[in-house]
Each structure stands twice: as structure tokens, then as C-alpha cells.
Design an enzyme around this catalytic site. Structure first.
Site, PDB file in Angstrom:
ATOM      1  N   CYS A   1      -0.528   1.143   7.404  1.00  0.00           N
ATOM      2  CA  CYS A   1      -1.024   1.444   6.059  1.00  0.00           C
ATOM      3  C   CYS A   1      -2.338   2.211   6.115  1.00  0.00           C
ATOM      4  CB  CYS A   1      -1.156   0.167   5.249  1.00  0.00           C
ATOM      5  SG  CYS A   1       0.457  -0.558   4.856  1.00  0.00           S
TER       6      CYS A   1
ATOM      7  N   GLU B   1       0.827  -1.207   0.000  1.00  0.00           N
ATOM      8  CA  GLU B   1       0.000   0.000   0.000  1.00  0.00           C
ATOM      9  C   GLU B   1       0.862   1.258   0.000  1.00  0.00           C
ATOM     10  OE1 GLU B   1      -2.135  -2.991   2.826  1.00  0.00           O
ATOM     11  OE2 GLU B   1      -0.088  -2.555   2.179  1.00  0.00           O
TER      12      GLU B   1
END
Length: 144
Positions: free
Chosen positions: A79, A48
């Protein structure tokens, strides 16, 4: 999600935990990434984060409103924090992570009312192939 799964397979081939992510805006791919913390010697190089960095560089911006992230595994707290700071609208993930998932698997950080931005999250897209890739990767790792 198929592109994210292909990126996850690339990560597995490099000995990384198989997670892949793609970031879209208006249906256009603006960033992608796969897990690379081992190869980059960087604990923040999750799929991510790599996708967010690629999109930010491409667009010349650190805010990415109007975007959707497709990722093969439910994002972790780090994330989710980055996705919130980037102002990503939606995360769509495949496999749920009951140990560290921060979009409902283990905790719900994505829509915490204390944040000034809410991230919409939907899980289960292509969940079985995403989970199978992870299961197979760790099974082989344990056998070694």
C-alpha cells in the site's frame, strides 16, 4: 478517521480484516474503501488500494497529488508503494502495525530517499478504537 472506522466495521461484518480508508483533497472525500481481498478474491484489495482506485476513477487520473489518506491501520509495503506511485501527500493512520507496517511500525518505506516521492506519515489518530476493532475481530476469529 471516523468514516474510515465505519468502513472498517463494514469490512469486519463481511468477514474481512477490519481496515477502512478515506482519501481527501481540499477537505473533499474523493475515494474510500475497506478491506475486500477475501470477497473480491484479490490479494491487492486492501482498503488503501480500494480508496485509491475509487479516487482515480472519479478524477480520471492515476496521480493524486494534494491528497491525504486516513486509514485505520498503518499501511503495509504494498500500500505504501501504491501511495507513493499515486503521489499522495500524507497518510494519517490509527493503529500501528509492528509486524508489517511500512510507515515506521516495522519499516520506513514512506520516506526512503531512494523514492522519487516522499509520503508524509502520522500515526496514532484514534489509535485505541482502531486497534480495539482489530483485536476484537481476531479474538472472535481465534475462538471459532
Amino acid at each position: 478517521m471516523q468514516r474510515a472506522l465505519a468502513l472498517a466495521e463494514r469490512a469486519a461484518g463481511a468477514g474481512e480484516v477490519p481496515v477502512g480508508a478515506v482519501l481527501l483533497r481540499d477537505g473533499e472525500l474523493i475515494g474510500e474503501g475497506c478491506n475486500q481481498p477475501i470477497g473480491r478474491h484479490d490479494p491487492t484489495a486492501h482498503a488503501e488500494i480500494v480508496a485509491l482506485r475509487a479516487a482515480g476513477t472519479r478524477l480520471g487520473a492515476y496521480r493524486l497529488p494534494g491528497t491525504q489518506l486516513y486509514v485505520t491501520l498503518e499501511p503495509c509495503p504494498m500500500c505504501v508503494g501504491a501511495l507513493i506511485h499515486a503521489r499522495v501527500d500524507t497518510v494519517i493512520y490509527g493503529a500501528t502495525d509492528p509486524k508489517t507496517g511500512a510507515c515506521g511500525g516495522a519499516m520506513r518505506l514512506h520516506d526512503d530517499p531512494l523514492h522519487n516521492h516522499r509520503l508524509s506519515a502520522q500515526g496514532g489518530l484514534m489509535a485505541e478504537p482502531c486497534a480495539a476493532l482489530l483485536r476484537d475481530f481476531f479474538r472472535v476469529r481465534r475462538e471459532r
